[in-house]
Scaffold this active site. Structure first.
Site, short mmCIF file in Angstrom:
data_model
loop_
_atom_site.label_atom_id
_atom_site.label_comp_id
_atom_site.label_asym_id
_atom_site.label_seq_id
_atom_site.Cartn_x
_atom_site.Cartn_y
_atom_site.Cartn_z
CG HIS A 146 -25.74 -2.76 -27.58
ND1 HIS A 146 -26.03 -2.92 -26.26
CD2 HIS A 146 -26.89 -3.04 -28.24
CE1 HIS A 146 -27.29 -3.28 -26.12
NE2 HIS A 146 -27.84 -3.36 -27.31
CE LYS A 579 -24.13 -11.79 -18.78
NZ LYS A 579 -24.17 -12.02 -17.32
#
Length: 917
Positions: A146, A579
């Site tokens: 990532h 999120k």
């Protein structure tokens, strides 16, 4: 008794030593003037942190604002490298304290496997209970690539060299000559670090990420996993009073997404997957060859002195080794034969010769089991003939390594977004049956159509049709997976994960695509991979139990699961749910989803395995693994657990072999406790569930109102953080956003969290909690606040949630964050948003301390307190410089040194925070 202060003395000494060497390096390379500037900045920053000295603050700001561009680069590099050196010293201190604990013969520490076994014995569990656990257990940390891993492999190599030198000072009493040699070596290592480029000149490719991931097998996994198993077997033998340890199944394995995760990454293709598999196999086979070569050197036993078993005689007769020098050394001859077959396997699988050739040609092994059987013959013969002690070293570890890593090294998961699957299935069906118009069908019609096609042996793809690039790519990946099963075994690619699962058809589409590639054969039926839904958003988490109830009610799907041992894995996404809904609501909806899924799976008689998609930061589900596993709902672990290891956390956990083994042990210990001991604990009180529902609803509203409903917040985010600059930094192959927009909804959770960490707000890890608690108090009064306090004392889930929030807030700094807010050009927008964030920050700290009944953040986490005290004076200047460079860069300064300074500061701040992405 040694005081806590005395225990910290070696850490302070190491930090001072490394800091002094770094200072000497800067002075020798760049002169006294540069060194003096850095030293004045360091001293002012320490005074500011320690004494909150306003004079020091003015001095610090004046010094930093007056830096030339070249001086700025030197300062950023110096303070960034100090963060790296402080990390090394802290990691070494953890190892030092663990060793001291063991040497002193103290009671096993919490999180150790010995501690977990001791608790199991105290609870009245017997050997058969433990045996049943290990027979069915599956624990797998899964490495992912990532864009938060900013550290280059070259930097990691330098850090490991420094760590090894510090370790040598701890483990032995050095002579004066050895001390001088060690000091010189440390100076050379720090100089090498200083002269090693911190930034990558080009963006990482997926194959670069594969290579980086494989380095942790060299550093840690290949040797430390066998050591872990040997230690556990010996520990269990001690509990049983057995003379010889009983071999355990290989229940702990490391997995990977690197090379198979296509969700939003167009660079993961069929050739990339094929290359990743070959690279992994080369590491595994290369390790076995090296170990076999060393084993042959060790086993010099003469047949004149030690007899051998009949099976051993057969193995020796098959060996191509006819050297007269080894004619009476059967074990060496046998191992030479094993080496020859391994070399042939290497050549057959990889298409080239191994670095060290065999003495003669031989037949390749057809499977890791064949290799293991040959090694078992050697081991059994030694045991049968009075040489059992010789089986407990390299041979034991090699046998275990073969069992754990096979010829594939690590299982690679495939992952793709459900929208892609729908488009591919639609194209295949439309080509084969024009007029199907699959994408226009509702969910019920899609399910009906897919079920009918899954029962049929008919394939829809045709070699005579030219499909879209997307469909060709997806089919090629799946066909490569089928080829990998034939070459490396089915363990090489065992899982297929569906991102953005929001319906039953998402699972059935993947089943249909696996049928096209020969990974599903309808006759039995027989399915070669686990089909794993990933529930990511708040809405998807809330619907997850219902979706799984529907799919498990389908006879066709249940028959597929029968070929997978009636087990179904479900992945839960911590990052996107955070999120989407904020820290508190994400944590609570994940918890409730697990409870709902447990009920559904029990009703349908299917074993559930959870895969936790956790990030490094608390805003993405991170935090201490031991507490997180124990905080799961009772019955959710069931001896099986997978979780992602992401970003810079991989280096922190597994870059050091000893620390790596300890972290693997923590996962095993927590899983054992959560499985065998947690079911005996009570479920949360009904009142606590009501309280959490109310708190979550308020926190969700506050978070959504700020992030998604406040006009201009998207622009505020992009201007007040380094998100734009992160997107340009060469730290990962995957794009920062799913689409070419600046919309927060399209932004990946990883750079979202990473950006808030860089500006020291850590907003995703706490925002909304203060508002939620205050609203609860306003409604229920002080009696309500007392209930929340009691809930914190009684319930490990809530306590873990608040502990993680405490950690995040302890790393935040609202004063530094205010400087980033001033990057926002629109003063009205800035004044609209930042005061809201600041007030929520203060309010959250206030209610958190009220609930925990502490007087300061991190009062219950002295290790992190110490870490912050040691490193933040070196981190704060980096933030200050970063803000100033961002002002210059965004005002149009095109000097490459400005851009490079920003990227260097991103690297240094990430190193200082450790778990920021």
């Amino acid at each position: 008794m040694t005081s806590e202060s005395d225990k910290e003395t070696p850490l302070r000494d190491d930090i001072r030593l490394l800091g002094r060497i770094l200072g000497d390096t800067v002075r020798s390379q760049h002169g006294d003037a540069v060194f003096d500037i850095i030293e004045r900045i360091r001293q002012a920053s320490i005074r500011l942190r320690r004494d909150e000295d306003l004079t020091a603050q003015h001095t610090l700001e004046t010094l930093l604002d007056s830096l030339s561009r070249d001086e700025t680069i030197h300062v950023v590099r110096a303070f960034s490298y100090f963060s790296h050196l402080a990390n090394i010293a802290e990691d070494q201190h953890h190892i030092r304290r663990s060793r001291a604990h063991l040497i002193a013969g103290s009671a096993p520490r919490e999180g150790s496997i010995a501690h977990a076994l001791g608790k199991a014995v105290e609870a009245g569990l017997e050997r058969k209970d433990l045996a049943a656990f290990f027979d069915t257990a599956l624990i797998s940390p899964v490495l992912t690539a990532h864009p938060t891993e900013v550290q280059r492999k070259s930097i990691l190599n330098c850090r490991m060299a420094i760590a090894a030198l510090l370790d040598a000072r701890d483990r032995m009493q050095l002579t004066p000559e050895e001390q001088v040699a060690n000091d010189d070596a440390l100076c050379r290592a720090v100089l090498t670090l200083w002269q090693t480029r911190m930034l990558r000149p080009a963006k990482l490719s997926v194959i670069d990420e594969v290579a980086n991931g494989l380095s942790y097998y060299d550093y840690t996994f290949l040797r430390e996993l066998p050591h872990f198993y040997a230690g556990l077997e010996d520990l269990l033998a001690g509990h049983d009073g057995a003379d010889e340890p009983r071999p355990l199944p290989s229940f702990l394995r490391v997995g990977s997404w690197i090379g198979g995760d296509r969700d939003g990454n167009p660079f993961v293709t069929a050739p990339v997957l094929e290359k990743a598999l070959a690279m992994q196999s080369e590491v595994a086979l290369g390790f076995y060859l090296d170990e076999a070569h060393a084993l042959g050197s060790e086993l010099s036993l003469a047949q004149l002195l030690v007899p051998i078993s009949e099976a051993m005689e057969t193995l020796v007769e098959r060996s191509p080794d006819h050297s007269p020098h080894r004619s009476d050394e059967p074990y060496r001859r046998a191992v030479v034969g094993i080496y020859a077959r391994l070399a042939a396997t290497y050549r057959a699988m990889l298409g080239h010769e191994p670095p060290r050739k065999a003495v003669a040609t031989a037949v390749p092994y057809t499977s890791p089991r064949e290799l293991k059987e040959d090694l078992d013959v050697v081991s059994d013969s030694l045991i049968a003939n009075g040489s059992a002690l010789l089986t407990r070293g390299r041979l034991r570890h090699l046998r275990r390594a073969v069992d754990v890593f096979g010829f594939h090294l690590a299982p690679i998961d495939l992952r793709q977004n459900s929208d892609v699957h729908a488009r591919v299935v639609a194209e295949l069906l439309e080509t084969a049956r024009p007029g199907t118009n699959y994408l226009a069908l509702d969910e019920a019609a899609r399910i009906q159509l897919l079920l009918a096609d899954l029962e049929s042996p008919r394939l829809f793809s045709s070699p005579h049709v030219v499909y879209s690039d997307e469909t060709q790519s997806e089919l090629a990946i799946l066909r490569n997976a089928r080829a990998a099963h034939q070459r490396y075994g089915r363990a090489s690619i065992p899982n297929y994960i569906i991102s953005k699962t929001d319906g039953v058809s998402d699972l059935l589409e993947v089943a249909l695509l696996t049928k096209e590639a020969g990974l599903l054969r309808p006759g039995g039926p027989e399915l070669d991979v686990n089909i794993i839904p990933l529930f990511e958003t708040i809405e998807d988490l809330r619907n997850s139990a219902q979706i799984m109830a529907e799919v498990l009610s389908l006879p066709t799907y249940k028959r597929l699961l029968a070929s997978r041992d009636n087990a179904q894995e479900v992945m839960l996404g911590y990052s996107d749910s955070n999120k989407d809904g904020g820290f508190l609501t994400s944590g609570w909806e994940l918890y409730k989803a697990e409870i709902g899924l447990l009920e559904v799976f029990r009703e349908h008689g299917i074993r559930m395995r959870l895969f936790h998609g956790r990030g490094g930061s608390v805003g993405r589900g991170g935090g201490p693994s031991y507490q997180a596993i124990l905080a799961q709902p009772a019955g959710a672990v069931q001896g099986q657990l997978r979780l992602t290891e992401q970003g810079e956390v991989i280096a922190a956990k597994y870059g050091n072999p000893e620390a790596g083994r300890r972290n693997l042990e923590v996962l095993a210990a927590a899983t054992l406790e959560a499985t065998l001991l947690a079911p005996q604990s009570e479920a949360p009180k009904a009142r606590y569930i009501e309280i959490m529902d109310e708190l979550s609803a308020s926190a969700f509203a506050a978070y959504r109102n700020l992030v998604y409903e406040t006009e201009g917040f998207e622009r505020y985010f992009w201007e007040s953080t380094v998100i734009a600059e992160i997107a340009d930094l060469n730290i990962g192959s995957r794009p920062a956003s799913r689409k070419k927009t600046t919309a927060i909804a399209d932004l990946r959770a990883i750079p979202w969290v990473f950006s808030w960490a860089q500006c020291r707000l850590m907003l995703p890890g706490w925002y909304g909690f203060g508002s939620a608690v205050k609203a609860f108090i306003a409604k229920h009064g002080e009696a309500g606040f007392a209930e929340i306090r009691q809930m914190y004392r009684d319930w490990s889930f809530f306590a873990t949630l608040l502990s993680n929030m405490d950690m995040v807030l302890g790393k935040s700094d609202i004063g530094i964050a205010s400087r980033y807010a001033r990057l926002v050009k629109d003063e009205n927008l800035r004044d609209l948003i930042f005061p809201r964030i600041r007030d929520e920050w203060h309010g959250t700290i206030e209610v958190l301390l009220g609930i925990t009944e502490e007087t300061e953040l991190l009062a219950s986490n002295p290790l992190l307190q110490r870490s912050i005290r040691n490193r933040f004076p070196y981190l704060d200047p980096l933030n200050h410089v970063q803000v100033e460079l961002l002002h210059r860069y965004r005002d149009g300064n095109t000097d490459e040194r400005v851009r490079r300074g920003i990227h260097l500061s991103i690297n240094g701040i990430a190193a200082g925070l450790r778990n920021s992405g």
